[in-house]
Motif scaffolding. Structure first.
Motif, PDB file in Angstrom:
ATOM      1  N   LEU A 113       8.223  12.660   0.379  1.00 19.64           N
ATOM      2  CA  LEU A 113       7.972  12.260   1.840  1.00 19.64           C
ATOM      3  C   LEU A 113       6.510  12.007   1.985  1.00 19.64           C
ATOM      4  CD1 LEU A 113      10.355  14.173   4.065  1.00 19.64           C
ATOM      5  CD2 LEU A 113      10.423  11.656   3.711  1.00 19.64           C
ATOM      6  N   VAL A 114       5.742  12.907   1.330  1.00 14.69           N
ATOM      7  CA  VAL A 114       4.389  12.827   1.647  1.00 14.69           C
ATOM      8  C   VAL A 114       3.479  11.814   1.060  1.00 14.69           C
ATOM      9  CG1 VAL A 114       2.108  14.149   1.461  1.00 14.69           C
ATOM     10  CG2 VAL A 114       4.445  15.488   1.810  1.00 14.69           C
ATOM     11  N   ASP A 115       4.056  11.519  -0.249  1.00 14.29           N
ATOM     12  CA  ASP A 115       3.404  10.439  -0.997  1.00 14.29           C
ATOM     13  C   ASP A 115       3.734   9.151  -0.203  1.00 14.29           C
ATOM     14  OD1 ASP A 115       2.262  11.825  -2.950  1.00 14.29           O
ATOM     15  OD2 ASP A 115       4.102  11.347  -4.473  1.00 14.29           O
ATOM     16  N   ALA A 116       4.906   8.936   0.234  1.00 12.91           N
ATOM     17  CA  ALA A 116       5.421   7.617   0.665  1.00 12.91           C
ATOM     18  C   ALA A 116       4.819   7.513   2.121  1.00 12.91           C
ATOM     19  CB  ALA A 116       6.840   7.751   0.968  1.00 12.91           C
ATOM     20  N   ALA A 117       4.601   8.459   2.980  1.00 14.42           N
ATOM     21  CA  ALA A 117       4.145   8.331   4.283  1.00 14.42           C
ATOM     22  C   ALA A 117       2.454   7.979   4.015  1.00 14.42           C
ATOM     23  CB  ALA A 117       4.223   9.793   5.085  1.00 14.42           C
ATOM     24  N   TYR A 118       1.897   8.541   3.217  1.00 12.64           N
ATOM     25  CA  TYR A 118       0.238   8.221   2.937  1.00 12.64           C
ATOM     26  C   TYR A 118       0.620   6.803   2.620  1.00 12.64           C
ATOM     27  CZ  TYR A 118      -4.344   8.097   1.847  1.00 12.64           C
ATOM     28  OH  TYR A 118      -5.752   7.730   1.844  1.00 12.64           O
ATOM     29  N   ALA A 119       1.057   6.547   1.697  1.00 16.61           N
ATOM     30  CA  ALA A 119       1.128   5.039   0.904  1.00 16.61           C
ATOM     31  C   ALA A 119       1.341   4.016   2.004  1.00 16.61           C
ATOM     32  CB  ALA A 119       1.950   5.037  -0.083  1.00 16.61           C
ATOM     33  N   ALA A 120       2.294   4.238   2.987  1.00 19.70           N
ATOM     34  CA  ALA A 120       2.937   3.489   3.901  1.00 19.70           C
ATOM     35  C   ALA A 120       1.864   3.272   4.892  1.00 19.70           C
ATOM     36  CB  ALA A 120       4.304   3.690   4.528  1.00 19.70           C
ATOM     37  N   ALA A 121       1.135   4.198   5.227  1.00 16.18           N
ATOM     38  CA  ALA A 121      -0.112   4.205   6.179  1.00 16.18           C
ATOM     39  C   ALA A 121      -1.212   3.268   5.547  1.00 16.18           C
ATOM     40  CB  ALA A 121      -0.152   5.503   6.830  1.00 16.18           C
ATOM     41  N   ASN A 122      -1.614   3.237   4.351  1.00 20.74           N
ATOM     42  CA  ASN A 122      -2.792   2.888   3.859  1.00 20.74           C
ATOM     43  C   ASN A 122      -2.621   1.703   2.904  1.00 20.74           C
ATOM     44  OD1 ASN A 122      -4.903   5.081   4.667  1.00 20.74           O
ATOM     45  ND2 ASN A 122      -2.935   6.162   4.309  1.00 20.74           N
ATOM     46  N   PHE A 123      -1.551   1.082   2.461  1.00 19.43           N
ATOM     47  CA  PHE A 123      -1.556   0.209   1.455  1.00 19.43           C
ATOM     48  C   PHE A 123      -0.531  -0.773   2.030  1.00 19.43           C
ATOM     49  CE2 PHE A 123      -2.597   3.958  -1.037  1.00 19.43           C
ATOM     50  CZ  PHE A 123      -3.583   3.198  -1.882  1.00 19.43           C
ATOM     51  N   PRO A 124      -0.786  -2.263   1.640  1.00 19.49           N
ATOM     52  CA  PRO A 124       0.178  -3.187   1.732  1.00 19.49           C
ATOM     53  C   PRO A 124       1.406  -2.862   1.696  1.00 19.49           C
ATOM     54  CG  PRO A 124      -1.732  -3.919   0.865  1.00 19.49           C
ATOM     55  CD  PRO A 124      -1.953  -2.519   0.625  1.00 19.49           C
ATOM     56  N   LEU A 125       2.319  -3.314   2.360  1.00 18.77           N
ATOM     57  CA  LEU A 125       3.947  -3.340   2.233  1.00 18.77           C
ATOM     58  C   LEU A 125       4.450  -4.203   1.682  1.00 18.77           C
ATOM     59  CD1 LEU A 125       4.205  -1.344   5.686  1.00 18.77           C
ATOM     60  CD2 LEU A 125       4.381  -0.083   3.426  1.00 18.77           C
ATOM     61  N   PRO A 126       5.640  -4.299   0.837  1.00 20.59           N
ATOM     62  CA  PRO A 126       6.315  -3.092   0.354  1.00 20.59           C
ATOM     63  C   PRO A 126       5.253  -2.248  -0.602  1.00 20.59           C
ATOM     64  CG  PRO A 126       7.359  -5.009  -0.589  1.00 20.59           C
ATOM     65  CD  PRO A 126       6.340  -5.455   0.365  1.00 20.59           C
ATOM     66  N   VAL A 127       5.614  -1.107  -0.475  1.00 16.51           N
ATOM     67  CA  VAL A 127       4.744  -0.288  -1.475  1.00 16.51           C
ATOM     68  C   VAL A 127       5.534   0.640  -2.234  1.00 16.51           C
ATOM     69  CG1 VAL A 127       4.366   1.791   0.092  1.00 16.51           C
ATOM     70  CG2 VAL A 127       2.615   1.214  -1.733  1.00 16.51           C
ATOM     71  N   VAL A 128       5.299   0.701  -3.599  1.00 16.81           N
ATOM     72  CA  VAL A 128       6.110   1.962  -4.613  1.00 16.81           C
ATOM     73  C   VAL A 128       4.931   2.860  -4.813  1.00 16.81           C
ATOM     74  CG1 VAL A 128       7.093   2.249  -6.875  1.00 16.81           C
ATOM     75  CG2 VAL A 128       7.468   0.006  -5.414  1.00 16.81           C
ATOM     76  N   THR A 129       5.420   4.195  -4.615  1.00 16.88           N
ATOM     77  CA  THR A 129       4.470   5.331  -5.109  1.00 16.88           C
ATOM     78  C   THR A 129       5.276   6.091  -6.586  1.00 16.88           C
ATOM     79  OG1 THR A 129       5.494   6.993  -3.933  1.00 16.88           O
ATOM     80  CG2 THR A 129       3.672   5.845  -2.959  1.00 16.88           C
ATOM     81  N   VAL A 130       4.071   6.235  -7.329  1.00 14.77           N
ATOM     82  CA  VAL A 130       4.919   6.939  -8.549  1.00 14.77           C
ATOM     83  C   VAL A 130       4.247   8.142  -8.598  1.00 14.77           C
ATOM     84  CG1 VAL A 130       5.108   7.104 -11.077  1.00 14.77           C
ATOM     85  CG2 VAL A 130       5.186   5.134  -9.602  1.00 14.77           C
ATOM     86  N   ASP A 131       4.748   9.461  -8.682  1.00 12.65           N
ATOM     87  CA  ASP A 131       4.104  10.781  -9.059  1.00 12.65           C
ATOM     88  C   ASP A 131       4.639  11.213 -10.314  1.00 12.65           C
ATOM     89  OD1 ASP A 131       3.069  13.449  -8.361  1.00 12.65           O
ATOM     90  OD2 ASP A 131       3.570  13.135  -6.236  1.00 12.65           O
ATOM     91  N   LEU A 132       3.500  11.423 -11.146  1.00 11.85           N
ATOM     92  CA  LEU A 132       3.893  12.098 -12.472  1.00 11.85           C
ATOM     93  C   LEU A 132       3.586  13.624 -12.659  1.00 11.85           C
ATOM     94  CD1 LEU A 132       1.998   9.086 -14.237  1.00 11.85           C
ATOM     95  CD2 LEU A 132       4.556   9.411 -13.969  1.00 11.85           C
ATOM     96  N   GLY A 133       4.485  14.498 -12.140  1.00 16.20           N
ATOM     97  CA  GLY A 133       4.422  15.775 -12.287  1.00 16.20           C
ATOM     98  C   GLY A 133       5.494  16.389 -13.007  1.00 16.20           C
TER      99      GLY A 133
END
Ligand code: ATP
Ligand code: PAU
Ligand code: K
Length: 298
Positions: A113-133
């Motif tokens: 949720l955190v990744d998605a919220a930040y990306a949605a507020a700061n990058f052109p949509l649609p946006v895909v976030t990938v988190d490598l943990g």
């Protein structure tokens, strides 16, 4: 400064954030049986180490995200100890700027949720976030700011470690960047599979996601292992190692109750519009009142 706590399956990341800028990040091991007192002892050491006699470290508030329910309470208690306030705890019930378009919003990993919220507020949509943990996760936010869901895979070092444990002839290998897809020895084959394999996974999955969305998407990649993988991706992307910490800062801004400075009594909420969305795509200018607040708290 605000205290951001990211409880993951391998590490608990602590961040100090001022004006949306990440000033420091420190990590502790995730131990599901650890108590608040035990974590507090470790945090005391971390903060003492960073403290400058002229500028004592003071946190005006805290925000916490957790994918390890066993220790959420303990770290929330720590946050309360250092700030004197309840932390903002990430859930789909707080303001994220997203509308949840999944079967069970409450089951979505709070880090996602955190990744998605930040990306949605700061990058052109649609946006895909990938988190490598510990796991590799993808999140998809469409052009209407709907969180559409995503992808969960074994993390690349999780997979690599599992190979070493489960296969008699496979060693534990140190992470590195493979030079070619075709490995010429066991270690190179394993690195190709895990690291280049993850790059190909990202390119391939994003292509499928774009087909399902019917349009191209912005790709943002983060997580401790991203530095090995992003140079091998072909899809245009933004690499932001601080995505989650900056996302926590955003969610704090959207959800923390700020004391009112100009009139006595009452509380008002942080900046958001009535739809609970971040007002702007890019970080907004702070108000004079917030700057004054910042100067007071150091
Ligand atoms: N150089 C490295 N070699 C091997 N493993 C590494 C290296 N750097 C990071 N890792 C591992 O990468 C994983 C991801 O790191 P990252 O900091 O993004 O996530 P994490 O906090 O460990 O994961 P989570 O958020 O799921 O707890 C961890 O399992 C960590 O142990
Ligand atoms: C996938 C992980 C482990 C990645 O940290 C985390 O986001 C999580 O526990 N998620 C819960 C399941 C879900 O996101 O649908
Ligand atoms: K983490």
């Amino acid at each position: 400064m605000i205290l951001a706590i990211d409880i993951g399956n391998t590490t608990v990341a602590l961040g100090g954030i001022r004006d949306g800028r990440v000033c420091f990040v420190a990590r502790m091991d995730t131990v599901r049986t650890r108590t608040a007192a035990e974590y507090r002892a470790e945090m005391d050491k971390i903060f003492a180490h960073r403290r400058h006699p002229e500028r004592p470290m003071r946190f005006e508030g805290a925000v916490l995200t957790s994918v390890v329910p066993q220790i959420t309470g303990a770290l929330a208690e720590c946050a309360r100890h250092y700030t004197g306030k309840k932390p903002v705890i990430v859930s789909p019930d707080i303001r994220t700027g997203l509308t949840m378009g999944v079967d069970e919003p409450g089951s979505v990993g709070k880090d996602r949720l955190v990744d998605a919220a930040y990306a949605a507020a700061n990058f052109p949509l649609p946006v895909v976030t990938v988190d490598l943990g510990t796991a590799t996760t993808f999140n998809v936010v469409d052009e209407d700011r709907v969180f559409r869901g995503g992808v969960i895979c074994p993390g690349l070092s999780t997979g690599l470690r599992a190979l070493g444990e489960r296969c008699a002839q496979l060693p534990q290998v140190h992470l590195g960047s493979p030079k070619s897809a075709i490995g010429t020895n066991t270690e190179k084959c394993m690195l190709s599979g895990s690291v280049m394999g993850t790059a190909v996974l990202i390119d391939g999955m994003v292509q499928r996601i774009e087909e399902e969305l019917g349009r191209p998407a912005t790709l943002v990649v983060t997580g401790g292992l991203a530095k090995y993988v992003t140079p091998l991706c072909r899809h245009p992307l933004t690499y932001d190692p601080e995505l989650l910490m900056k996302g926590l800062a955003l969610l704090y801004q959207l959800n923390a109750q700020q004391p009112q400075h100009h009139s006595a009594g009452g509380r008002h909420y942080g900046p958001q519009n009535q739809h609970g969305r971040a007002r702007q795509r890019y970080p907004r200018k702070r108000t004079r009142c917030e700057r004054a607040d910042e100067a007071r708290t150091g």
